[in-house]
Design a protein around this motif. Structure first.
Motif, PDB file in Angstrom:
ATOM      1  N   UNK A   1       0.828  -1.207   0.000  1.00  0.00           N
ATOM      2  CA  UNK A   1       0.000   0.000   0.000  1.00  0.00           C
ATOM      3  C   UNK A   1       0.865   1.261   0.000  1.00  0.00           C
ATOM      4  N   UNK A   2       1.958   1.252   0.751  1.00  0.00           N
ATOM      5  CA  UNK A   2       2.848   2.416   0.768  1.00  0.00           C
ATOM      6  C   UNK A   2       3.537   2.599  -0.579  1.00  0.00           C
ATOM      7  N   UNK A   3       3.870   1.500  -1.244  1.00  0.00           N
ATOM      8  CA  UNK A   3       4.442   1.609  -2.590  1.00  0.00           C
ATOM      9  C   UNK A   3       3.435   2.221  -3.563  1.00  0.00           C
ATOM     10  N   UNK A   4       2.167   1.859  -3.420  1.00  0.00           N
ATOM     11  CA  UNK A   4       1.119   2.483  -4.244  1.00  0.00           C
ATOM     12  C   UNK A   4       1.028   3.975  -3.954  1.00  0.00           C
ATOM     13  N   UNK A   5       1.100   4.328  -2.683  1.00  0.00           N
ATOM     14  CA  UNK A   5       1.066   5.739  -2.306  1.00  0.00           C
ATOM     15  C   UNK A   5       2.242   6.488  -2.923  1.00  0.00           C
ATOM     16  N   UNK A   6       3.427   5.900  -2.869  1.00  0.00           N
ATOM     17  CA  UNK A   6       4.610   6.540  -3.483  1.00  0.00           C
ATOM     18  C   UNK A   6       4.418   6.692  -4.991  1.00  0.00           C
ATOM     19  N   UNK A   7       3.841   5.678  -5.633  1.00  0.00           N
ATOM     20  CA  UNK A   7       3.558   5.794  -7.076  1.00  0.00           C
ATOM     21  C   UNK A   7       2.639   6.979  -7.334  1.00  0.00           C
ATOM     22  N   UNK A   8       1.641   7.148  -6.476  1.00  0.00           N
ATOM     23  CA  UNK A   8       0.729   8.281  -6.616  1.00  0.00           C
ATOM     24  C   UNK A   8       1.429   9.622  -6.387  1.00  0.00           C
ATOM     25  N   UNK A   9       2.416   9.632  -5.507  1.00  0.00           N
ATOM     26  CA  UNK A   9       3.164  10.874  -5.252  1.00  0.00           C
ATOM     27  C   UNK A   9       4.093  11.225  -6.413  1.00  0.00           C
ATOM     28  N   UNK A  10       4.419  10.224  -7.219  1.00  0.00           N
ATOM     29  CA  UNK A  10       5.283  10.464  -8.376  1.00  0.00           C
ATOM     30  C   UNK A  10       4.481  10.764  -9.644  1.00  0.00           C
ATOM     31  N   UNK A  11       3.214  10.349  -9.680  1.00  0.00           N
ATOM     32  CA  UNK A  11       2.386  10.455 -10.888  1.00  0.00           C
ATOM     33  C   UNK A  11       2.158  11.894 -11.270  1.00  0.00           C
ATOM     34  N   UNK A  12       2.263  12.146 -12.549  1.00  0.00           N
ATOM     35  CA  UNK A  12       1.948  13.477 -13.079  1.00  0.00           C
ATOM     36  C   UNK A  12       0.908  13.324 -14.182  1.00  0.00           C
ATOM     37  N   UNK A  13      -0.264  13.842 -13.919  1.00  0.00           N
ATOM     38  CA  UNK A  13      -1.324  13.763 -14.912  1.00  0.00           C
ATOM     39  C   UNK A  13      -1.042  14.649 -16.104  1.00  0.00           C
ATOM     40  N   UNK A  14      -1.770  14.408 -17.190  1.00  0.00           N
ATOM     41  CA  UNK A  14      -1.525  15.213 -18.398  1.00  0.00           C
ATOM     42  C   UNK A  14      -2.308  16.498 -18.399  1.00  0.00           C
TER      43      UNK A  14
END
Length: 188
Positions: free
Chosen positions: A175-188
């Motif tokens: 779950x924390x890895x998913x959260x980190x992925x979300x913190x890195x995500x940049x929408x278009x």
């Protein structure tokens, strides 16, 4: 230590630190069943030494909780000095999960402190947000983390993971890895 009090001698500070570490372990695993005698023994001090530092059980519980809180908050700048910001934040999340596991174990003991009229949580949220914010800011400045996420939201998210997963660290890590992925995500 309050204003106007002298700093503790090195041996007295060491005893106090050992008592707080033993108390955190005891209250986390045994809750209110933890005995002060057992805590003193685990700390390697006599019961009189424990009572000199913490005259009541409630003061010991509150001090152990605040000591754990200080340790998790103090870890943030240390991690940020030695790791890239995103890695520092993820490592801090692991430490926070350990902290939350101990805190969940201390729940009954902390309720007893609250029942005595104290509020051990008075500044917890602000201190934790203050620990997270520099890591988020550094990560955003480095281009590794989103700049549109608040430290409040990250704290609430990590806390939610801790509460939802309990002591299941494998699930918490995912779950924390998913959260980190979300913190890195940049929408278009």
């Amino acid at each position: 230590m309050g204003t106007g009090e002298r700093p503790l001698r090195a041996d007295a500070q060491r005893n106090r630190d050992q008592i707080l570490a033993a108390a955190a372990r005891a209250f986390s695993t045994c809750g209110l069943e933890a005995t002060l005698e057992g805590i003193a023994k685990d700390a390697g001090v006599g019961i009189g030494t424990l009572y000199r530092h913490f005259p009541t059980r409630e003061l010991l519980i509150e001090a152990a909780y605040r000591n754990e809180l200080a340790a998790i908050c103090d870890a943030a700048p240390e991690l940020l000095e030695t790791m890239p910001p995103a890695d520092a934040l993820r490592a801090w999340m692991d430490r926070y999960m350990d902290y939350m596991t101990r805190k969940l174990g201390m729940a009954d003991a902390l309720r007893a402190v609250i029942a005595s009229g104290a509020n051990p949580y008075a500044q917890s949220f602000e201190l934790l947000v203050g620990a997270i914010k520099p890591m988020l800011d550094a990560g955003a400045a480095a281009g590794d983390l989103r700049s549109d996420v608040s430290a409040d939201d990250v704290l609430i998210s990590i806390s939610g993971v801790a509460l939802a997963t309990g002591k299941n660290r494998d699930q918490a890590d995912r779950a924390l890895n998913l959260l980190m992925d979300g913190l890195r995500y940049r929408g278009s």
